[in-house]
Design an enzyme around this catalytic site. Structure first.
Site, PDB file in Angstrom:
ATOM      1  N   GLU A 171       0.850  -1.193   0.000  1.00 46.97           N
ATOM      2  CA  GLU A 171       0.000   0.000   0.000  1.00 46.97           C
ATOM      3  C   GLU A 171       0.886   1.242   0.000  1.00 46.97           C
ATOM      4  OE1 GLU A 171      -3.393   0.372  -0.239  1.00 46.97           O
ATOM      5  OE2 GLU A 171      -2.578   2.392  -0.442  1.00 46.97           O
ATOM      6  N   PHE A 172       0.477   2.255  -0.742  1.00 45.96           N
ATOM      7  CA  PHE A 172       1.282   3.483  -0.822  1.00 45.96           C
ATOM      8  C   PHE A 172       0.526   4.699  -0.285  1.00 45.96           C
ATOM      9  CE2 PHE A 172       2.809   0.645  -4.219  1.00 45.96           C
ATOM     10  CZ  PHE A 172       4.131   0.511  -3.806  1.00 45.96           C
ATOM     11  N   LEU A 173      -0.587   4.472   0.438  1.00 44.86           N
ATOM     12  CA  LEU A 173      -1.360   5.623   0.925  1.00 44.86           C
ATOM     13  C   LEU A 173      -0.578   6.384   1.981  1.00 44.86           C
ATOM     14  CD1 LEU A 173      -2.653   5.198   4.028  1.00 44.86           C
ATOM     15  CD2 LEU A 173      -4.095   3.602   2.807  1.00 44.86           C
ATOM     16  N   GLY A 277       8.984  11.940  10.248  1.00 47.84           N
ATOM     17  CA  GLY A 277       8.576  11.112  11.390  1.00 47.84           C
ATOM     18  C   GLY A 277       7.461  10.192  10.935  1.00 47.84           C
ATOM     19  N   CYS A 280       5.879   5.123   9.504  1.00 44.23           N
ATOM     20  CA  CYS A 280       6.371   4.371   8.342  1.00 44.23           C
ATOM     21  C   CYS A 280       7.843   4.596   8.037  1.00 44.23           C
ATOM     22  CB  CYS A 280       5.515   4.702   7.131  1.00 44.23           C
ATOM     23  SG  CYS A 280       3.793   4.276   7.427  1.00 44.23           S
ATOM     24  N   LYS A 340       2.660  15.016  10.863  1.00 49.15           N
ATOM     25  CA  LYS A 340       2.412  15.766   9.628  1.00 49.15           C
ATOM     26  C   LYS A 340       1.004  16.337   9.737  1.00 49.15           C
ATOM     27  CE  LYS A 340       1.149  13.549   5.902  1.00 49.15           C
ATOM     28  NZ  LYS A 340       1.039  12.626   4.749  1.00 49.15           N
TER      29      LYS A 340
HETATM   30  C1  UGA Z   1       4.544   7.393   3.798  1.00 49.59           C
HETATM   31  C2  UGA Z   1       4.605   7.297   2.267  1.00 49.59           C
HETATM   32  O1  UGA Z   1       4.592   8.612   1.706  1.00 49.59           O
HETATM   33  C3  UGA Z   1       3.432   6.486   1.726  1.00 49.59           C
HETATM   34  O2  UGA Z   1       3.538   6.356   0.325  1.00 49.59           O
HETATM   35  C4  UGA Z   1       3.448   5.114   2.379  1.00 49.59           C
HETATM   36  O3  UGA Z   1       2.329   4.334   1.965  1.00 49.59           O
HETATM   37  C5  UGA Z   1       3.391   5.272   3.898  1.00 49.59           C
HETATM   38  O4  UGA Z   1       4.511   6.062   4.338  1.00 49.59           O
HETATM   39  C6  UGA Z   1       3.438   3.893   4.502  1.00 49.59           C
HETATM   40  O5  UGA Z   1       4.430   3.194   4.296  1.00 49.59           O
HETATM   41  O6  UGA Z   1       2.437   3.455   5.088  1.00 49.59           O
HETATM   42  P1  UGA Z   1       3.187   8.865   5.558  1.00 49.59           P
HETATM   43  O7  UGA Z   1       4.223   8.417   6.533  1.00 49.59           O
HETATM   44  O8  UGA Z   1       1.758   8.741   5.918  1.00 49.59           O
HETATM   45  O9  UGA Z   1       3.365   8.106   4.152  1.00 49.59           O
HETATM   46  O10 UGA Z   1       3.419  10.428   5.256  1.00 49.59           O
HETATM   47  P2  UGA Z   1       4.391  11.274   4.299  1.00 49.59           P
HETATM   48  O11 UGA Z   1       3.570  12.280   3.618  1.00 49.59           O
HETATM   49  O12 UGA Z   1       5.221  10.406   3.450  1.00 49.59           O
HETATM   50  O13 UGA Z   1       5.339  12.020   5.357  1.00 49.59           O
HETATM   51  C7  UGA Z   1       6.276  11.306   6.138  1.00 49.59           C
HETATM   52  C8  UGA Z   1       7.136  12.266   6.926  1.00 49.59           C
HETATM   53  O14 UGA Z   1       8.027  12.978   6.061  1.00 49.59           O
HETATM   54  C9  UGA Z   1       6.366  13.356   7.670  1.00 49.59           C
HETATM   55  O15 UGA Z   1       6.906  13.557   8.954  1.00 49.59           O
HETATM   56  C10 UGA Z   1       6.558  14.590   6.811  1.00 49.59           C
HETATM   57  O16 UGA Z   1       6.458  15.792   7.544  1.00 49.59           O
HETATM   58  C11 UGA Z   1       7.967  14.365   6.306  1.00 49.59           C
HETATM   59  N1  UGA Z   1       8.278  15.089   5.053  1.00 49.59           N
HETATM   60  C12 UGA Z   1       7.608  14.808   3.919  1.00 49.59           C
HETATM   61  C13 UGA Z   1       9.307  16.048   5.051  1.00 49.59           C
HETATM   62  O17 UGA Z   1       9.957  16.307   6.090  1.00 49.59           O
HETATM   63  N2  UGA Z   1       9.606  16.676   3.881  1.00 49.59           N
HETATM   64  C14 UGA Z   1       8.945  16.421   2.722  1.00 49.59           C
HETATM   65  O18 UGA Z   1       9.278  17.038   1.686  1.00 49.59           O
HETATM   66  C15 UGA Z   1       7.920  15.459   2.751  1.00 49.59           C
END
Ligand code: UGA
Length: 460
Positions: A171-173, A277, A280, A340
């Site tokens: 899953e990639f959500l 953080g 995942c 986030k």
């Molecule tokens: C992530 C992946 O993006 C999903 O595709 C994957 O399905 C999911 O893990 C999983 O394995 O279940 P998620 O952890 O929900 O999703 O959220 P993200 O939007 O990826 O953000 C992860 C972290 O990275 C957050 O703390 C966010 O603030 C940080 N982030 C994101 C940054 O510091 N900089 C960015 O440019 C993007």
């Protein structure tokens, strides 16, 4: 309502025309529940179960067990439509469903490996309840060879290899946009080894009209870990560039824009700040490094991705300290606690370490988050003037010597800074996510400290 997949695609193909196969989802967490509701929205009949019976009951009453935009609405819609039915018994779900999606948690162990005990436990129950052919789909994020272990476990505890197939369908959500991501994915990845498994899962996902990539089991598992590792690497990379920009008097936001316009790089996941953080990236990176080591591959690049991310906390705290000099007894407003925006999830959130360190430094903390306060309070209970929770960003900022923005909730970009200037003790803002407008803050009389951006202050 902006889901619309079923309405748009009913004429062509929907779950109800897909041989009326019954779907079962094992594990109703951040992946399982949105997935189950997404399938219901596509027209399938879905059973959902979880080992936490209180959670199943709560879901059955139409209450979402965690905050996820649009999910509560879809839950109530499909409880009413009858297409989603929460079931307390895993055994019953296995017996009634044709396709079983395993969506249980895969946290990490002390050593950084994936803890697969929930997967093993679910699979043993599946093995004990098999009553005919089932397609068992590994959706939980798990290291390469987990599907093989699932297969082996079912054979061990049931013993008849004619009655099931295994597939891996990662899953990639993302949390915060889970329902959108489930219904509008960029791609679906399916690892299979039988024609029947391939045809059944093609039938499930064809209504989404996105590319479906069929691979073998091991490859599908590696795709999932690689995706999360690569995205984490992009974040750590831009965070190092951010440190360089700070030292060289450049602006990392413009650097990210400048490289992101190159389609080979792309604009996403180049937001510098306090680091990644959530449940995942940190655990999946650890698990990926661990499994690589077990395979004899030293993935040292990813170890450095983690080191860079860990160092972000020091970096932002040093910035606060440089702005304030002495931290003891300074009142700090902390804006944003969730890992986030658009979630109440604080697992591995940078805010946890930041608040702890500020507490240790003797700061007086006023915390605000639109959704995550209940969760955060379980870890950091209110403590009089030393740590209090506020119901608005303005309330948290009242009397503060500095505002530290940790999570980029959209409401922070809409603050009336001129008005807020009259309520703070000192006009200092540390923007840990580079989401505010430095010029606007400067015009309102604030000193602005971003991550990897020039300092803006009214006198400069
Ligand atoms: C992530 C992946 O993006 C999903 O595709 C994957 O399905 C999911 O893990 C999983 O394995 O279940 P998620 O952890 O929900 O999703 O959220 P993200 O939007 O990826 O953000 C992860 C972290 O990275 C957050 O703390 C966010 O603030 C940080 N982030 C994101 C940054 O510091 N900089 C960015 O440019 C993007």
């Amino acid at each position: 309502m902006r889901f619309g997949v079923q309405e748009k695609k009913n004429g062509m193909m929907s779950g109800l025309t897909n041989g009326n196969r019954q779907l079962g989802v094992l594990g109703l967490g951040h992946v399982g529940l949105p997935t189950a509701l997404g399938f219901a929205e596509l027209g399938f009949s879905v059973l959902g179960t979880d080992s936490d019976s209180a959670k199943v009951q709560m879901i059955g009453r139409g209450q979402a067990p965690f905050y996820e935009p649009e999910m509560g609405e879809l839950l109530r819609k499909h409880l009413a439509s009858g297409r989603f039915r929460p079931v307390a018994s895993l055994d019953e779900t296995v017996r009634l469903a044709d396709i079983l999606f395993i969506c249980v948690g895969t946290p990490h162990t002390e050593e950084g490996a994936a803890d697969l005990s929930q997967v093993e436990s679910a699979v043993r129950t599946v093995a004990g309840s098999l009553n005919g052919y089932k397609l068992i789909v590994e959706k939980s994020t798990a290291p390469v060879h987990t599907a093989r272990w699932i297969q082996r476990t079912i054979l061990r505890y049931h013993g008849d290899n004619q009655k099931f197939d295994i597939a891996c369908n990662p899953e990639f959500l993302r949390e915060g946009t889970a329902m959108h991501d489930v219904l509008h994915p960029d791609r679906v990845v399916v690892g299979v080894e039988s024609a029947r498994a391939k045809a059944w899962l093609e039938g499930v996902y064809r209504p989404l009209q996105c590319p479906i990539l069929f691979t073998d089991l091991n490859t599908a598992e590696i795709i999932k870990h690689t995706a999360n590792a690569f995205l984490s690497m992009k974040i750590s990379f831009i965070n190092m560039v951010s440190d360089l920009c700070e030292a060289a008097d450049a602006d990392v936001k413009d650097v990210a824009r400048g490289i992101g316009l190159d389609p080979r790089i792309g604009p996403h996941f180049l937001q510098a700040g306090v680091g990644y953080g959530g449940f995942c990236f940190p655990k999946d990176l650890n698990a990926f490094v661990h499994v690589a080591t077990e395979c004899g591959v030293d993935f040292s690049l990813l170890k450095e991705v983690k080191n860079v991310n860990d160092a972000r906390i020091d970096r932002v705290l040093r910035k606060v300290q440089k702005a304030l000099w002495v931290l003891k007894d300074k009142r700090l407003a902390v804006w944003g606690l969730a890992f986030k925006p658009h979630t109440d999830d604080i697992r591995e959130a940078p805010s946890l370490k930041i608040v702890k360190r500020l507490q240790e430094a003797g700061c007086l903390l006023s915390l605000y988050d639109p959704q995550a306060v209940d969760e955060f309070q379980k870890v950091f209970p209110a403590d009089g003037e030393r740590l209090r929770y506020c119901s608005s960003p303005e309330e948290a900022a009242a009397g503060a010597h500095a505002i530290l923005l940790v999570t980029e909730w959209p409401e922070f970009a809409a603050i009336d800074w001129k008005r807020l200037r009259t309520r703070v003790a000192l006009p200092l803002v540390v923007d840990g996510r580079n989401c505010l407008d430095p010029a606007g803050l400067e015009a309102a009389g604030f000193e602005y400290y971003g991550m990897g951006r020039p300092v803006c202050s009214p006198g400069s």
